[in-house]
Write an enzyme that holds these catalytic residues in place. Structure first.
Site, PDB file in Angstrom:
ATOM      1  CG  LEU A  41      -1.685   1.561   1.794  1.00  0.00           C
ATOM      2  CD1 LEU A  41      -2.752   0.505   2.317  1.00  0.00           C
ATOM      3  CD2 LEU A  41      -0.945   2.293   2.467  1.00  0.00           C
ATOM      4  CG  ASP A  43       0.310   8.035  -2.662  1.00  0.00           C
ATOM      5  OD1 ASP A  43       2.355   7.355  -2.588  1.00  0.00           O
ATOM      6  OD2 ASP A  43       0.527   9.109  -3.949  1.00  0.00           O
ATOM      7  CD  GLN A  59      -1.935   5.331  -6.226  1.00  0.00           C
ATOM      8  OE1 GLN A  59      -0.904   4.318  -7.496  1.00  0.00           O
ATOM      9  NE2 GLN A  59      -2.299   4.852  -6.704  1.00  0.00           N
ATOM     10  NE  ARG A 161       4.563  11.153  -9.615  1.00  0.00           N
ATOM     11  CZ  ARG A 161       5.455  10.832  -9.986  1.00  0.00           C
ATOM     12  NH1 ARG A 161       5.518  10.720 -11.651  1.00  0.00           N
ATOM     13  NH2 ARG A 161       6.988  11.008  -9.201  1.00  0.00           N
TER      14      ARG A 161
HETATM   15  C1  FRU Z   1       3.863   9.267  -4.273  1.00  0.00           C
HETATM   16  C2  FRU Z   1       3.500   8.510  -6.019  1.00  0.00           C
HETATM   17  C3  FRU Z   1       2.788   9.544  -6.759  1.00  0.00           C
HETATM   18  C4  FRU Z   1       1.963   8.224  -7.509  1.00  0.00           C
HETATM   19  C5  FRU Z   1       2.430   7.630  -7.115  1.00  0.00           C
HETATM   20  C6  FRU Z   1       1.981   5.745  -7.140  1.00  0.00           C
HETATM   21  O1  FRU Z   1       3.778   8.363  -3.682  1.00  0.00           O
HETATM   22  O2  FRU Z   1       5.062   8.408  -6.577  1.00  0.00           O
HETATM   23  O3  FRU Z   1       3.359  10.901  -6.667  1.00  0.00           O
HETATM   24  O4  FRU Z   1       1.043   9.288  -8.270  1.00  0.00           O
HETATM   25  O5  FRU Z   1       3.024   7.482  -5.556  1.00  0.00           O
HETATM   26  O6  FRU Z   1       1.960   4.932  -6.738  1.00  0.00           O
END
Ligand code: FRU
Length: 487
Positions: A41, A43, A59, A161
């Site tokens: 896991l 963000d 994530q 992003r």
């Molecule tokens: C931050 C990040 C974000 C990206 C995501 C990918 O931790 O690098 O910038 O969208 O994680 O998992």
């Protein structure tokens, strides 16, 4: 042929069935924090309040304990304490997100829940493409992808992003984390009348803007909101070098506060302030709930921070989210404290009043444990040093000679060494901490400073000792915290 989301869901569920007993055997599984069922896991994403429930996405790489191809995992809750896991919300199954549905946010509009995320695409040579994408749901469970709405503009690299969308004065806005072609981190602004057609407004803040100087090569996960009359931009700049007690985490999460000029697209702001001294805190996201509270959840982890040697990877999982915090602006400072709903986890309260602490160590009957909440309020006295030691390795310490407060833990890379994080404090008034099997979150002086860290001592009963060089009196309250059945 790419797999459908149902096929992907089946693969994930089979893997969960296969290894869930092994994961559950890990003594470091947390009792009241949101973790992945398996895998990695990072963000928190899409934090929102929709149809009477809190939604938090995250994530998720369900197939490995490494970063890699990301999905959006999904939890819902009525009260920010008890959560239920829902099916994955987004899977990388389209040409524009095939190498990962990266971070983003959610808004509610006309009774629908809209997700905004970054589609990550890599070619065989490792070249990156980034698309800001949209997905919509009418039930908060199933999401329909609508494809890219923003392509990387001229002057920026594909490190573009983490869209955060918000509504203000009749318009939708989006802030995106960006890297300019010259390799500078920025937060850029877009606007839209309808959530679908977006126009580029320009950089709002960044390295070299508004007096900030050189400030990192990439800004990730921006979040812009109003807090008690102040405009606050949270950002995660990469590439800052440690400066004394500041910026000692590998990557940083902090905020700039000031005033946004939407007409000229600029932001007059004060200095960058870290939100959390670490060791493990990154990519926080906020939302406003139906009670008008600004709430924040972060990732209690940091990319590349000892991930390969985390002891939980032996059990095929890694990382957790922080507890939800409420934000408030008071006396020129952003304060953070645990949401009041967390009090429902408390049981078996132990309380001591006006306890004197003189030279040497003091322990108190029944003040020990491995999963608990502890509140210490300094009533009188002004010792040179005051410390709380938890177990063998962890120590919170206020040192008046340097005006610093620190958190010490065992160094993961070397079990015989300790490491510390600091903040500067004028005085110490109170410490409130949440300890879980393998984490600690410390709120100093009613949320003026916060430390969040994973700690990997053996998670059985641990002694708590108080120490003062000089003398003081304190009130101490301790609660055991219930284990959530949903985890
Ligand atoms: C931050 C990040 C974000 C990206 C995501 C990918 O931790 O690098 O910038 O969208 O994680 O998992």
């Amino acid at each position: 042929m790419t797999k459908t989301i149902f096929e992907i869901e089946t693969l994930i569920n089979n893997r969960i069935k296969e290894i869930q007993n092994m994961v559950a055997d890990d003594p470091y599984r947390l009792h009241y924090h949101l973790m992945p069922q398996i895998g990695l896991l990072n963000d928190p994403n899409g934090f929102a309040y929709y149809k009477g429930q809190y939604h938090i996405f995250y994530q998720w790489n369900p197939f490995e304990t490494k970063h890699g191809i990301k999905y959006w995992g999904h939890y819902v809750s009525d009260d920010l304490v008890h959560w239920k896991e829902l099916p994955i919300a987004l899977a990388p199954d389209q040409w524009y997100d095939i190498n990962g549905c990266y971070s983003g946010s959610a808004v509610v509009h006309e009774d629908k829940l809209y997700l905004f995320y970054t589609g990550n695409v890599m070619d065989e040579e490792g070249n990156r493409e980034a698309y800001q994408c949209i997905a919509v749901s009418e039930d908060g469970i199933n999401f329909q992808k609508k494809g890219p709405i923003i392509h990387v503009p001229e002057g920026y690299t594909p490190h573009f992003r983490d869209p955060k969308v918000y509504y203000k004065a009749g318009k939708w806005y989006m802030v995106i984390g960006a890297q300019t072609s010259e390799g500078k981190g920025e937060a850029v602004l877009y606007t839209s009348p309808d959530l679908e057609s977006w126009s580029f407004q320009g950089p709002l803040a960044g390295s070299g803007h508004n007096g900030l100087g050189d400030f990192g090569y990439m800004w990730e996960c921006p979040d812009l909101f109003e807090l008690d009359g102040h405009e606050v931009l949270i950002i995660c700049p990469q590439g800052l070098t440690p400066r004394g007690y500041e910026f000692n985490n590998i990557f940083h999460a902090g905020y700039l506060a000031g005033e946004v000029d939407y007409h000229n697209v600029s932001f007059q702001h004060g200095p960058f302030t870290e939100l959390d001294r670490g060791f493990d805190f990154y990519a926080p996201q906020t939302m406003m709930d139906s009670k008008g509270r600004r709430l924040l959840i972060g990732w209690m982890g940091n990319a590349e921070e000892g991930e390969s040697i985390h002891p939980t990877t032996r059990y095929e999982w890694i990382h957790t989210l922080t507890l939800p915090r409420q934000l408030e602006w008071k006396n020129g400072k952003l304060l953070q404290y645990p949401v009041v709903e967390l009090e429902s986890l408390r049981e078996n309260q132990i309380e001591y009043e006006d306890v004197p602490v003189h030279e040497g160590e003091l322990s108190l009957p029944n003040i020990q444990g491995s999963v608990f909440e502890l509140e210490v309020t300094i009533k009188s006295g002004n010792p040179d040093v005051f410390s709380i030691k938890i177990g063998q390795n962890n120590q919170l310490s206020y040192d008046q000679s340097t005006n610093t407060f620190s958190l010490q833990r065992m160094d993961l890379a070397d079990n015989h060494a300790f490491e510390k994080r600091y903040c500067v404090l004028e005085e110490l008034r109170s410490i409130r901490l949440y300890k879980d099997t393998s984490s600690i979150e410390v709120f100093v002086n009613e949320g003026e400073e916060v430390f969040s860290a994973r700690i990997f001592d053996y998670p059985n009963e641990q002694d708590i000792n108080f120490y003062a060089n000089g003398s003081l009196t304190m009130d101490v309250k301790k609660w055991e915290l219930k284990k959530l059945k949903c985890l």
